[in-house]
Scaffold this active site. Structure first.
Site, PDB file in Angstrom:
ATOM      1  N   SER A  23      -4.158   2.522  17.246  1.00  0.00           N
ATOM      2  CA  SER A  23      -2.529   2.838  17.785  1.00  0.00           C
ATOM      3  C   SER A  23      -3.172   2.582  19.108  1.00  0.00           C
ATOM      4  O   SER A  23      -2.766   2.063  20.316  1.00  0.00           O
ATOM      5  CB  SER A  23      -2.279   3.595  17.882  1.00  0.00           C
ATOM      6  OG  SER A  23      -1.224   3.349  15.852  1.00  0.00           O
ATOM      7  N   LYS A  72       6.720  11.106   8.521  1.00  0.00           N
ATOM      8  CA  LYS A  72       8.510   9.658   8.595  1.00  0.00           C
ATOM      9  C   LYS A  72       9.452   9.829   8.107  1.00  0.00           C
ATOM     10  O   LYS A  72      10.444   9.049   8.900  1.00  0.00           O
ATOM     11  CB  LYS A  72       7.643   8.084   8.575  1.00  0.00           C
ATOM     12  CG  LYS A  72       6.446   7.301   9.295  1.00  0.00           C
ATOM     13  CD  LYS A  72       6.216   6.017   8.561  1.00  0.00           C
ATOM     14  CE  LYS A  72       5.190   5.677   8.981  1.00  0.00           C
ATOM     15  NZ  LYS A  72       4.579   4.009   8.866  1.00  0.00           N
TER      16      LYS A  72
HETATM   17  P1  NAP Z   1       2.462   6.253   0.922  1.00  0.00           P
HETATM   18  O1  NAP Z   1       3.853   6.298   1.078  1.00  0.00           O
HETATM   19  O2  NAP Z   1       1.228   7.233   0.264  1.00  0.00           O
HETATM   20  O3  NAP Z   1       2.962   5.060  -0.373  1.00  0.00           O
HETATM   21  C1  NAP Z   1       1.320   4.105  -1.348  1.00  0.00           C
HETATM   22  C2  NAP Z   1       2.399   3.890  -2.819  1.00  0.00           C
HETATM   23  O4  NAP Z   1       1.200   3.143  -3.491  1.00  0.00           O
HETATM   24  C3  NAP Z   1       2.524   5.247  -3.739  1.00  0.00           C
HETATM   25  O5  NAP Z   1       3.931   5.477  -3.222  1.00  0.00           O
HETATM   26  C4  NAP Z   1       2.555   4.452  -4.961  1.00  0.00           C
HETATM   27  O6  NAP Z   1       2.909   4.190  -5.262  1.00  0.00           O
HETATM   28  C5  NAP Z   1       1.283   3.318  -4.762  1.00  0.00           C
HETATM   29  N1  NAP Z   1      -0.013   3.959  -5.006  1.00  0.00           N
HETATM   30  C6  NAP Z   1      -0.673   4.816  -4.177  1.00  0.00           C
HETATM   31  N2  NAP Z   1      -1.973   5.328  -4.847  1.00  0.00           N
HETATM   32  C7  NAP Z   1      -2.377   4.508  -5.957  1.00  0.00           C
HETATM   33  C8  NAP Z   1      -3.270   4.347  -6.737  1.00  0.00           C
HETATM   34  N3  NAP Z   1      -4.420   4.957  -6.177  1.00  0.00           N
HETATM   35  N4  NAP Z   1      -3.103   3.201  -7.425  1.00  0.00           N
HETATM   36  C9  NAP Z   1      -1.923   2.483  -7.614  1.00  0.00           C
HETATM   37  N5  NAP Z   1      -0.463   2.500  -6.308  1.00  0.00           N
HETATM   38  C10 NAP Z   1      -0.901   3.495  -5.842  1.00  0.00           C
HETATM   39  O7  NAP Z   1       1.176   5.544   1.746  1.00  0.00           O
HETATM   40  P2  NAP Z   1       2.023   4.495   2.762  1.00  0.00           P
HETATM   41  O8  NAP Z   1       2.916   4.844   4.159  1.00  0.00           O
HETATM   42  O9  NAP Z   1       3.498   3.597   2.242  1.00  0.00           O
HETATM   43  O10 NAP Z   1       0.896   3.097   3.402  1.00  0.00           O
HETATM   44  C11 NAP Z   1       0.104   2.245   2.200  1.00  0.00           C
HETATM   45  C12 NAP Z   1      -0.323   1.603   2.209  1.00  0.00           C
HETATM   46  O11 NAP Z   1       0.229   0.681   4.054  1.00  0.00           O
HETATM   47  C13 NAP Z   1      -1.335   2.309   3.224  1.00  0.00           C
HETATM   48  O12 NAP Z   1      -2.828   1.483   3.989  1.00  0.00           O
HETATM   49  C14 NAP Z   1      -1.756   2.275   4.651  1.00  0.00           C
HETATM   50  O13 NAP Z   1      -2.747   2.040   5.664  1.00  0.00           O
HETATM   51  C15 NAP Z   1      -0.718   0.524   5.182  1.00  0.00           C
HETATM   52  N6  NAP Z   1       0.016   0.413   5.945  1.00  0.00           N
HETATM   53  C16 NAP Z   1       0.072  -0.430   6.977  1.00  0.00           C
HETATM   54  C17 NAP Z   1       0.753  -0.308   8.431  1.00  0.00           C
HETATM   55  C18 NAP Z   1       0.678  -1.475   9.060  1.00  0.00           C
HETATM   56  O14 NAP Z   1       1.354  -1.604  10.156  1.00  0.00           O
HETATM   57  N7  NAP Z   1      -0.370  -2.457   8.616  1.00  0.00           N
HETATM   58  C19 NAP Z   1       2.061   0.452   8.134  1.00  0.00           C
HETATM   59  C20 NAP Z   1       2.293   1.169   7.568  1.00  0.00           C
HETATM   60  C21 NAP Z   1       1.258   1.403   6.303  1.00  0.00           C
HETATM   61  P3  NAP Z   1       3.796   4.440  -6.851  1.00  0.00           P
HETATM   62  O15 NAP Z   1       3.760   5.688  -6.986  1.00  0.00           O
HETATM   63  O16 NAP Z   1       5.386   3.324  -6.939  1.00  0.00           O
HETATM   64  O17 NAP Z   1       2.944   3.017  -7.691  1.00  0.00           O
END
Ligand code: NAP
Length: 448
Positions: A23, A72
């Site tokens: 960032s 967040k």
């Molecule tokens: P998060 O709140 O931890 O959510 C990820 C979700 O993925 C969990 O709630 C779970 O959903 C599922 N999950 C987690 N570990 C898993 C596993 N081992 N196997 C299968 N499903 C799994 O994280 P987040 O903030 O949503 O971020 C998720 C990803 O998006 C990260 O890689 C982050 O870097 C990326 N991201 C990118 C941007 C961007 O601007 N490009 C912005 C934000 C986030 P369930 O419990 O429903 O299965």
């Protein structure tokens, strides 16, 4: 990382683990393009300190903050205003301080919109993998865009609502749609050989063949295993970089209370891509004399397996005379010209870490060739720390008058900021500084 009130840090990122964050690089590109000199720093802290930092945000000189995992949702209870879309999403990533009143927005939403808008129609059907924080703005965006169906594969049992239908991973090969989106962290660096589909132990072609587009929110690596596999089955693949850059652009709109036209935003995205995809194989360290460039440069060169060059040592070798002798005998201008000549020679090399002399950035020619040929890291160390812990007696410009270092810092700080791709806070233990540098460099190196 501490909250440094002595530093005019206008904007920052709140989060728990930030050493990998790009960032600051994105914000730097935006501010540079706007011709303004804002700083964007990383504020890493534990959950128990959230109250303290929100209080600081209200009172300190900081004008705004981005928020990332895991704060967040929790920051929402500390703010004075949340816009309607962000309320629906249920999380925010941008906080703006307007005279002590904090307003909160979710700009991930706009990053998602920029990535997906040209693929969305009223009959579009989407399968989302994972139901965490980042899935929420996607769902809100898809509902607002009027798509016909959204399936969400989750490891937990959840209740369907409206066009949203939750499914178990065991039935994902039965889902037919247009876009498949990975919002799980599976496949993120360093676990780059994993994907949420390959981990299921089923024939992955059976899943991909039902879709036309694959979008992975992950941006490190830029091409995840999920996207590589999707490409193999002929899908258009979209990574998370555009979302990341556009959420930052929209955050800056709120921070600076201004609007950017489409052309400006595209320029920023393209500039960030240029930096990230470039195959620069030289890492340059810039910063104040005694600011740790040599120590850290050597450690980084070792980790990368690159050569290490200290520019001052190279000048001595090239000229056959010591820096002190050159300064005393021929003067600073002669030294600066020699320094430029040596830098020109070195910039044609590859696989090298170079630590530059503190004044190297004074000449615009040097700044230009550093920017053009290398990835530039500014090691930002408080001048007080340099004075209290570094022996400056062998530095040509400081030998006679150590107090001059304060003026030197004033003259040069904006030039260090201008030339650098990233600023690394050097007021920490050596291990933390090296880790921060390596996290960023590994991200860049992974696609070399
Ligand atoms: P998060 O709140 O931890 O959510 C990820 C979700 O993925 C969990 O709630 C779970 O959903 C599922 N999950 C987690 N570990 C898993 C596993 N081992 N196997 C299968 N499903 C799994 O994280 P987040 O903030 O949503 O971020 C998720 C990803 O998006 C990260 O890689 C982050 O870097 C990326 N991201 C990118 C941007 C961007 O601007 N490009 C912005 C934000 C986030 P369930 O419990 O429903 O299965």
């Amino acid at each position: 990382m501490g909250f440094r009130e002595d530093v005019m840090s206008e904007f920052c990122l709140f989060g728990k683990s930030l050493s990998h964050s790009i960032s600051p690089l994105i914000h730097k590109v935006i501010y540079r393009e706007l011709g303004i000199k804002n700083l964007y720093s990383l504020m890493e802290f534990e959950y128990d300190d959230l109250n303290f930092y929100m209080d600081k945000l209200k009172k300190a000189t900081i004008k705004g903050a981005n928020v990332t995992i895991p704060y967040k949702v929790d920051v929402m209870e500390y703010v004075d205003f949340i816009d309607e879309d962000s309320k629906n999403i249920g999380s925010v990533n941008t906080l703006v301080n307007m005279g002590g009143r904090i307003s909160a927005f979710n700009t991930d939403y706009y990053g998602i919109e920029e990535t997906l808008k040209k693929y969305i129609r009223s009959n579009t059907r989407v399968l989302i993998l994972g139901y965490g924080g980042a899935a929420r703005p996607i769902i809100t965006y898809l509902i607002n865009s009027g798509v016909s169906k959204v399936y969400i594969a989750s490891r937990q049992k959840r209740k369907d609502y409206g066009i949203i239908k939750f499914i178990d991973y065991s039935s994902i090969k039965d889902i037919e749609g247009d876009i498949i989106i990975n919002t799980t962290p599976v496949g993120m660096y360093p676990n780059v050989n994993e994907s949420p589909i390959s981990n299921l132990g089923i024939d992955e072609g059976e899943v991909y063949k039902n879709f036309k587009i694959a979008f992975d929110l992950i941006y490190n690596p830029l091409e995840t295993r999920f996207l590589k596999d999707a490409k193999k089955y002929g899908l258009i693949s979209l990574n998370g970089l555009k979302m990341l850059v556009y959420q930052a652009i929209f955050a800056c709109k709120y921070f600076l209370n201004t609007d950017f036209d489409k052309e400006f935003s595209e320029k920023i995205y393209s500039r960030v891509k240029e930096i990230i995809y470039s195959k620069k194989k030289i890492i340059s360290f810039v910063g104040m004399p005694g600011g740790g460039k040599s120590t850290i440069g050597k450690l980084i060169s070792k980790s990368l397996g690159y050569d290490y060059i200290d520019l001052d040592d190279f000048i001595e070798e090239f000229s056959g005379e010591s820096i002190g002798y050159i300064f005393e005998t021929y003067g600073e201008e002669y030294f600066r010209n020699l320094e430029s000549r040596c830098l020109d020679i070195l910039m044609s090399r590859k696989n090298m870490v170079i630590s530059t002399g503190g004044g190297c950035i004074l000449k615009s020619h040097n700044r230009e060739i550093l920017k053009k040929n290398s990835f530039v890291i500014y090691l930002d160390w408080d001048v007080e720390n340099i004075v209290s812990s570094v022996d400056l007696s062998n530095r040509p410009l400081l030998r006679k008058d150590k107090a001059r270092i304060y003026n030197i810092e004033k003259e040069r700080k904006h030039l260090y900021e201008d030339v650098s791709d990233v600023i690394v806070d050097n007021n920490r233990c050596l291990d933390d500084i090296v880790t921060s540098c390596m996290e960023i460099l590994n991200f860049l190196k992974i696609r070399l």
